[in-house]
Write a protein that holds these residues in place. Structure first.
Motif, PDB file in Angstrom:
ATOM      1  N   ASN A 359       0.805  -1.222   0.000  1.00  0.00           N
ATOM      2  CA  ASN A 359       0.000   0.000   0.000  1.00  0.00           C
ATOM      3  C   ASN A 359       0.837   1.271   0.000  1.00  0.00           C
ATOM      4  N   ASN A 360       2.101   1.150   0.358  1.00  0.00           N
ATOM      5  CA  ASN A 360       2.968   2.329   0.412  1.00  0.00           C
ATOM      6  C   ASN A 360       3.966   2.399  -0.741  1.00  0.00           C
ATOM      7  N   TRP A 361       3.867   1.476  -1.688  1.00  0.00           N
ATOM      8  CA  TRP A 361       4.777   1.546  -2.829  1.00  0.00           C
ATOM      9  C   TRP A 361       4.555   2.847  -3.583  1.00  0.00           C
ATOM     10  N   GLU A 362       5.635   3.421  -4.064  1.00  0.00           N
ATOM     11  CA  GLU A 362       5.568   4.733  -4.705  1.00  0.00           C
ATOM     12  C   GLU A 362       5.394   4.604  -6.214  1.00  0.00           C
ATOM     13  N   LEU A 363       5.297   5.758  -6.842  1.00  0.00           N
ATOM     14  CA  LEU A 363       4.934   5.836  -8.258  1.00  0.00           C
ATOM     15  C   LEU A 363       5.813   4.967  -9.147  1.00  0.00           C
ATOM     16  N   GLN A 364       7.101   4.949  -8.878  1.00  0.00           N
ATOM     17  CA  GLN A 364       8.018   4.207  -9.753  1.00  0.00           C
ATOM     18  C   GLN A 364       7.813   2.691  -9.670  1.00  0.00           C
ATOM     19  N   THR A 366       4.745   1.352  -9.867  1.00  0.00           N
ATOM     20  CA  THR A 366       3.388   1.114 -10.377  1.00  0.00           C
ATOM     21  C   THR A 366       3.318  -0.159 -11.210  1.00  0.00           C
ATOM     22  N   GLU A 367       4.306  -0.405 -12.072  1.00  0.00           N
ATOM     23  CA  GLU A 367       4.264  -1.596 -12.927  1.00  0.00           C
ATOM     24  C   GLU A 367       4.308  -2.873 -12.090  1.00  0.00           C
ATOM     25  N   GLU A 368       5.080  -2.875 -11.032  1.00  0.00           N
ATOM     26  CA  GLU A 368       5.084  -4.038 -10.135  1.00  0.00           C
ATOM     27  C   GLU A 368       3.714  -4.245  -9.507  1.00  0.00           C
ATOM     28  N   THR A 414      -3.312   4.825 -14.357  1.00  0.00           N
ATOM     29  CA  THR A 414      -3.283   4.839 -12.900  1.00  0.00           C
ATOM     30  C   THR A 414      -1.888   5.253 -12.431  1.00  0.00           C
ATOM     31  N   GLN A 415      -1.840   5.719 -11.187  1.00  0.00           N
ATOM     32  CA  GLN A 415      -0.562   6.027 -10.546  1.00  0.00           C
ATOM     33  C   GLN A 415      -0.543   5.264  -9.224  1.00  0.00           C
ATOM     34  N   SER A 416       0.445   4.422  -9.029  1.00  0.00           N
ATOM     35  CA  SER A 416       0.477   3.535  -7.857  1.00  0.00           C
ATOM     36  C   SER A 416      -0.855   2.806  -7.714  1.00  0.00           C
ATOM     37  N   CYS A 417      -1.416   2.434  -8.865  1.00  0.00           N
ATOM     38  CA  CYS A 417      -2.670   1.675  -8.948  1.00  0.00           C
ATOM     39  C   CYS A 417      -3.883   2.445  -8.437  1.00  0.00           C
ATOM     40  N   SER A 614      -2.268  -7.354 -23.832  1.00  0.00           N
ATOM     41  CA  SER A 614      -1.384  -8.524 -23.779  1.00  0.00           C
ATOM     42  C   SER A 614      -1.763  -9.383 -22.574  1.00  0.00           C
ATOM     43  N   TYR A 615      -1.235 -10.613 -22.553  1.00  0.00           N
ATOM     44  CA  TYR A 615      -1.386 -11.514 -21.415  1.00  0.00           C
ATOM     45  C   TYR A 615      -0.172 -11.380 -20.502  1.00  0.00           C
ATOM     46  N   LEU A 616      -0.399 -11.425 -19.197  1.00  0.00           N
ATOM     47  CA  LEU A 616       0.708 -11.312 -18.253  1.00  0.00           C
ATOM     48  C   LEU A 616       1.718 -12.441 -18.435  1.00  0.00           C
ATOM     49  N   HIS A 617       1.244 -13.655 -18.674  1.00  0.00           N
ATOM     50  CA  HIS A 617       2.161 -14.793 -18.738  1.00  0.00           C
ATOM     51  C   HIS A 617       3.050 -14.772 -19.976  1.00  0.00           C
ATOM     52  N   THR A 618       2.755 -13.908 -20.951  1.00  0.00           N
ATOM     53  CA  THR A 618       3.609 -13.796 -22.140  1.00  0.00           C
ATOM     54  C   THR A 618       4.728 -12.778 -21.950  1.00  0.00           C
ATOM     55  N   LEU A 619       4.685 -12.036 -20.847  1.00  0.00           N
ATOM     56  CA  LEU A 619       5.709 -11.030 -20.595  1.00  0.00           C
ATOM     57  C   LEU A 619       6.883 -11.654 -19.855  1.00  0.00           C
ATOM     58  N   GLY A 620       8.042 -11.116 -20.076  1.00  0.00           N
ATOM     59  CA  GLY A 620       9.208 -11.570 -19.321  1.00  0.00           C
ATOM     60  C   GLY A 620       9.150 -11.062 -17.893  1.00  0.00           C
ATOM     61  N   PRO A 621      10.003 -11.568 -17.041  1.00  0.00           N
ATOM     62  CA  PRO A 621      10.037 -11.094 -15.656  1.00  0.00           C
ATOM     63  C   PRO A 621      10.303  -9.595 -15.608  1.00  0.00           C
ATOM     64  N   TRP A 622       9.623  -8.915 -14.706  1.00  0.00           N
ATOM     65  CA  TRP A 622       9.836  -7.479 -14.555  1.00  0.00           C
ATOM     66  C   TRP A 622      11.152  -7.235 -13.830  1.00  0.00           C
ATOM     67  N   GLN A 623      11.987  -6.399 -14.444  1.00  0.00           N
ATOM     68  CA  GLN A 623      13.317  -6.158 -13.904  1.00  0.00           C
ATOM     69  C   GLN A 623      13.372  -4.964 -12.964  1.00  0.00           C
ATOM     70  N   GLY A 624      12.276  -4.191 -12.936  1.00  0.00           N
ATOM     71  CA  GLY A 624      12.261  -3.032 -12.054  1.00  0.00           C
ATOM     72  C   GLY A 624      13.237  -1.958 -12.467  1.00  0.00           C
TER      73      GLY A 624
END
Length: 629
Positions: A359-364, A366-368, A414-417, A614-624
């Motif tokens: 709940n406290n994750w910041e804007l950067q 958001t993709e996670e 959205t920003q931070s969902c 797109s489908y989530l399972h077709t994406l590679g791991p998120w590198q952040g």
């Protein structure tokens, strides 16, 4: 002026305006709603039910056509409704349905303004309410207090998804300003000497395109052409009010006057651009809520503010989405058989653990957050997949669970969902159904195999809202006609005949009904036999509850049936939206992610997607990664 009240249980007669308006008024205030037959058929009875349930006595409805008039009469609304006088309406047309942006839709919004002015002329304060509104409590004490303590003339709702008012501050919106979009679905207008002139200015915008000029000419060319010729295409009454109140700040037109903030910030008001002695203020989105602040943010709970009303905007793109949200809130008018006729399947959901500090994750991050939400939604939907299969096989109505959301869904970024940088929403929140499934398809009975699918011909999965069994309209004997179906410990015993698949029966832990343990997992053929056994033994249990549907059902014996079920299930599953354009460009991402209800071993049945999804399972791991690295 005389007019005819709506027909009904009491014989209709000719009344005078004053007789009806002043007779229904309380503290010289009237709540007014204007309805035509299209909206009446969708939402009208619910509106009447809810205004009565809120103990509001001072309401009036203007019926724009005979069908609405007759409907109001049938609900005993005589004395609270009247047939809109044709000589007070500029637009007298009709249509078969509302379509966003259509002439009928836009012009009907102006009919509301004409009717509000007609009532206002009798010297009463007015509260306007759209029909897609649920009144939870009487707002008159709130508006009466504003009249005593504030010079404001018009207090109106906005499209805000947050409030700057803190706990204990239940006054006007502290952040009232002319840069915020106004929503005319709810407003209060007090009596003051300039009130009728204010209405006249508002109505002067009816023939003018002040909100939706999309031509390719420059803004200056369009403005000069409009001013010179006074030829405009239709626009919404809401756009007219935004122009009147905000002027230049609505569309950035330098030829328009600007609204001016009041000299005392504590007054929380500004003066209208085209009526510079009229004071405008806003209703806080905590107390005068929309679907976002009610479902997602739950502002009134967090701030301990009274909840007066919810306007079901910001909650899905279809009328069915609005109705579903109202059903979730136990505020929709359905016929008695809706509550008494279905035999039900219910089920529990298992949830993924939410990441620490989510709940406290910041804007950067958001993709996670987006990816965790889609992963968590898919995990829940893949449990619902088995529950839908069980309901289809049993030909029973499926009660939706309380799906949990970890990111808001919207039609832009959205920003931070969260939407528009609001910070009040905490995750998870109980999803609106349209966040995970396609409410319109489900509510129009489309969950059925094709007619040539002989195996389950005639079977259909209808749905009920997650709050269905909490509704006092559902009979208690139906709720208590209950069987809980639980799976046996693995591995399943071998060599069982169909009549041996029920392993044990005992009282259910909840204090009524029975618990049945079955030799799971079961194929559809075996499940049919078990359900027949249970139905016979229980005398036709009305509620079959499956705490672990994934463990109960193994699949369809017929592979063609299974493939068709996969297609049907995925067709009823919605997408999540939306990523921000900068993130899409920086990381080469699609705007939307399609949610997936099929278990991973059934992904072969997933259809291809259009380019923006797109489908989530077709994406590679998120590198952040940070942008630019």
């Amino acid at each position: 002026m005389a007019f005819l009240v709506c027909p009904g249980r009491v014989a209709s007669r000719t009344w005078r305006w004053e007789e009806l308006v002043l007779g229904v008024a309380k503290e010289n205030t009237v709540l007014v709603t204007v309805i035509d037959k299209i909206v009446w058929a969708q939402l009208g009875p619910s509106y009447v039910d809810n205004v009565r349930a809120a103990n509001i006595s001072y309401w009036l409805i203007a019926a724009l056509d005979p069908e609405t008039s007759l409907g109001l009469g049938s609900m005993g609304a005589v004395g609270h409704c009247f047939n809109a006088p044709a000589d007070r309406l500029v637009y007298k047309g009709s249509d078969a349905q509302y379509k966003w942006g259509s002439n009928h839709w836009t012009q009907t919004t102006w009919n509301k303004v004409h009717m509000m002015k007609a009532v206002y002329e009798f010297g009463v304060h007015i509260i306007h309410s759209d029909t897609d509104v649920v009144w939870f409590s009487d707002p008159l004490p709130y508006f009466a207090a504003r009249q005593r303590t504030s010079p404001v003339h018009v207090v109106i709702a906005t499209d805000a998804v947050q409030t700057q008012n803190v706990k204990g501050d239940t006054g006007l919106e502290i952040s009232t300003n002319p840069h915020t979009n106004i929503n005319t679905g709810i407003y209060f207008m007090r009596q003051w000497p300039g009130g009728l002139a204010f209405f006249d200015v508002w109505l002067s915008f009816q023939p003018k395109n002040v909100g939706h000029d999309q031509s390719s000419r420059s803004a200056t060319q369009r403005r000069m052409s409009r001013l010179a010729t006074c030829t405009y295409s239709p626009t919404l009454a809401q756009d007219g009010f935004n122009t009147l109140a905000r002027g230049h700040f609505f569309r950035g037109d330098p030829a328009m006057p600007k609204a001016v903030l009041g000299p005392d910030p504590s007054a929380r008001l500004y003066y209208a651009a085209f009526s510079n002695t009229t004071a405008i203020s806003f209703l806080p989105a905590s107390m005068f809520a929309n679907a976002y602040t009610y479902v997602n943010a739950r502002l009134w709970e967090k701030l301990a503010h009274p909840l007066y009303v919810v306007h079901w905007v910001w909650g899905g793109s279809t009328m069915e989405s609005k109705r579903q949200n109202m059903r979730d809130a136990i505020k929709f008018h359905d016929p008695p058989e809706y509550y008494t006729s279905p035999d039900l399947v219910t089920f529990d959901l298992d949830l993924l653990p939410m990441p620490v500090g989510f709940n406290n994750w910041e804007l950067q991050r958001t993709e996670e957050m987006i990816r965790f939400h889609v992963q968590a939604a898919n995990y829940q939907l893949q449990q619902a997949y088995y529950a839908f299969a069980i309901a289809l096989i049993a030909n029973r109505t499926l009660v939706m669970p309380r799906f949990q959301c970890y990111c808001s869904k919207n039609w832009y970024q959205t920003q931070s969902c969260r939407i528009n940088h609001e910070t009040a929403t905490t995750f998870p929140f109980t999803c609106a159904l349209s966040h995970v499934l396609r409410a319109k398809k489900l509510n129009t009975g489309q969950f059925a195999l094709p007619p040539d699918a002989t195996e389950y011909a005639g079977h259909k999965v209808l749905v009920r809202e997650y709050s269905f069994l909490d509704n006092p309209k559902v009979p208690d004997d139906m709720k208590k006609s209950f069987v809980e179906v639980v799976p046996s410990a693995l591995p399943r015993p071998g060599g069982l005949r169909l009549d041996q698949l029920v392993l044990s029966t005992e009282p259910a832990p909840r204090g009524h009904g029975r618990r049945v343990t079955v030799a799971a997992p079961l194929s559809d053929r075996e499940l049919r036999a078990v359900l027949a056994n249970i139905s016979t033994a229980a005398g036709g249990a009305r509620v079959l509850h499956f705490p672990q549907p994934v463990r109960i059902f193994s699949g369809f014996n017929n592979h063609a049936t299974w493939d068709r079920f996969d297609e049907l299930m995925q067709r009823h599953t919605t997408h999540w939206c939306c990523r921000s354009p900068p993130d899409m460009k920086a990381y080469n991402l699609t705007e939307r992610l399609q949610l997936v209800a099929l278990p991973p071993e059934r992904y072969k049945s997933l259809p291809p997607l259009e380019a923006r999804t797109s489908y989530l399972h077709t994406l590679g791991p998120w590198q952040g990664l940070s942008k630019g690295t």
